[in-house]
Scaffold this active site. Structure first.
Site, PDB file in Angstrom:
ATOM      1  N   ASP A  39       0.859  -1.186   0.000  1.00 46.95           N
ATOM      2  CA  ASP A  39       0.000   0.000   0.000  1.00 46.95           C
ATOM      3  C   ASP A  39       0.897   1.238   0.000  1.00 46.95           C
ATOM      4  OD1 ASP A  39      -2.461   1.366   0.043  1.00 46.95           O
ATOM      5  OD2 ASP A  39      -2.287   1.697   2.193  1.00 46.95           O
ATOM      6  N   HIS A  40       1.301   1.642  -1.190  1.00 50.98           N
ATOM      7  CA  HIS A  40       2.162   2.815  -1.376  1.00 50.98           C
ATOM      8  C   HIS A  40       1.664   3.606  -2.579  1.00 50.98           C
ATOM      9  CE1 HIS A  40       5.467   2.048   1.493  1.00 50.98           C
ATOM     10  NE2 HIS A  40       5.280   0.764   1.221  1.00 50.98           N
ATOM     11  N   GLY A 107       4.574   3.483   8.654  1.00 45.16           N
ATOM     12  CA  GLY A 107       4.982   4.301   7.511  1.00 45.16           C
ATOM     13  C   GLY A 107       6.433   4.705   7.647  1.00 45.16           C
ATOM     14  N   GLU A 109      10.131   6.371   5.630  1.00 46.04           N
ATOM     15  CA  GLU A 109      10.609   7.671   5.168  1.00 46.04           C
ATOM     16  C   GLU A 109      10.794   7.673   3.651  1.00 46.04           C
ATOM     17  OE1 GLU A 109      14.170   8.093   7.404  1.00 46.04           O
ATOM     18  OE2 GLU A 109      13.131   8.393   9.313  1.00 46.04           O
ATOM     19  N   GLY A 177       9.921  -2.145  16.941  1.00 49.18           N
ATOM     20  CA  GLY A 177      10.387  -1.517  18.168  1.00 49.18           C
ATOM     21  C   GLY A 177       9.395  -1.697  19.299  1.00 49.18           C
TER      22      GLY A 177
END
Length: 308
Positions: A39-40, A107, A109, A177
């Site tokens: 999904d970009h 999302g 960078e 993370g």
């Protein structure tokens, strides 16, 4: 008896539907458990190549398949607002008959992080992702939603008639993370990861050594997620947390469909680390994920064995 590993495949949204249709149908006919697309708006080294929209592609794939799970790998708030996107999800769930899997990520960078304005710092993106996931969760569970937050508002946002999947479509939350892992533990029915990222010091490693370093780093990530999940369950109850764990085998330095032996090894090692699902990428002719469809066909013929 241990649970069988489910195996999925990513089809990048690069082909016109006249070509892509047959591939999505083949993914189901081959017996893959789930099929995904990115999904970009544009993506990395493929930014100047054809790239189609995610939602209509998945809607079309849902209309020409019957069994296979279909999902986003992964949708992010880089260019999505939860309210209209929840409507898209509602539609995809309906067209697919409840087969839709909502992969979600914070999302990165990359190129589409700045299409709508300057990219946000990582910490701000994480806060935005937390609100994004929480609001999507509420929108897809309730007929009407009111929300005022740091990044989003929703007023009298109606999601009728609700999803076929109950209590809503499954969330597969990508997390590497501690903060996003906590989010996956609280809201996800699945945790997804590409595994550890390598720094500049790793770029000159021999491929086999880089591969081993990646698997070692992945084992550490699994241990970290287990710790986060245990903490969340101590706070919220033993039933909280994802039942499935998804690994993109192509986060590793070596492309998973470079050979059948490499794929078999990857599935076995992922299963040993507790992953219930693995995901590979449909081979491309050149560039990233370059490989032979012959290996994909070989893998399809061995899916029952691979699952065991």
């Amino acid at each position: 008896m241990s649970e069988q590993v489910r195996i999925g495949v990513v089809l990048l949204p690069q082909d016109r539907w006249s070509v892509a249709r047959e591939r999505w149908q083949r993914a189901e006919d081959y017996g893959f458990d789930h099929a995904w697309t990115y999904d970009h708006l544009a993506w990395r080294s493929l930014a100047d190549e054809p790239w189609f929209a995610t939602v209509p592609l998945l809607a079309a794939a849902a209309a020409v398949t019957d069994r296979i799970g279909l999902g986003t790998w992964v949708a992010s708030p880089n260019f999505r607002h939860p309210v209209p996107f929840a409507k898209d999800v509602l539609g995809l769930d309906d067209i697919s008959g409840g087969r839709f899997l909502l992969g979600l990520g914070a999302g990165g960078e990359g190129l589409d992080a700045s299409v709508l304005g300057p990219p946000l710092p990582r910490g701000v993106r994480t806060r935005r992702f937390e609100e994004f996931v929480g609001l999507l969760d509420g929108l897809l569970r309730r007929p009407v939603t009111e929300h005022v937050g740091e990044f989003y508002e929703a007023h009298d946002a109606r999601m009728l008639p609700g999803t076929l999947a109950r209590p809503r479509v499954p969330f597969v939350v990508a997390a590497n993370g501690p903060r996003t892992m906590r989010l996956a533990a609280r809201h996800g029915q699945g945790w997804a990861t590409y595994g550890p990222s390598f720094g500049p010091e790793d770029t000159d490693l021999p491929p086999a050594r880089a591969q081993e370093r990646w698997w070692a780093g992945l084992a550490g990530m699994v241990a970290d997620f287990d710790d986060v999940l245990a903490a969340v369950r101590a706070e919220e109850g033993p039933d909280v947390g994802p039942q499935r764990r998804y690994l993109s085998l192509d986060g590793a330095p070596l492309y998973s469909l470079g050979s059948l032996d490499l794929l078999i090894e990857g599935v076995q090692r992922a299963s040993a680390l507790g992953f219930t699902d693995v995901v590979v990428h449909w081979p491309r002719q050149s560039g990233i994920y370059a490989g032979s469809e012959r290996v994909l066909e070989q893998a399809a013929g061995r899916l029952p064995e691979l699952r065991r």
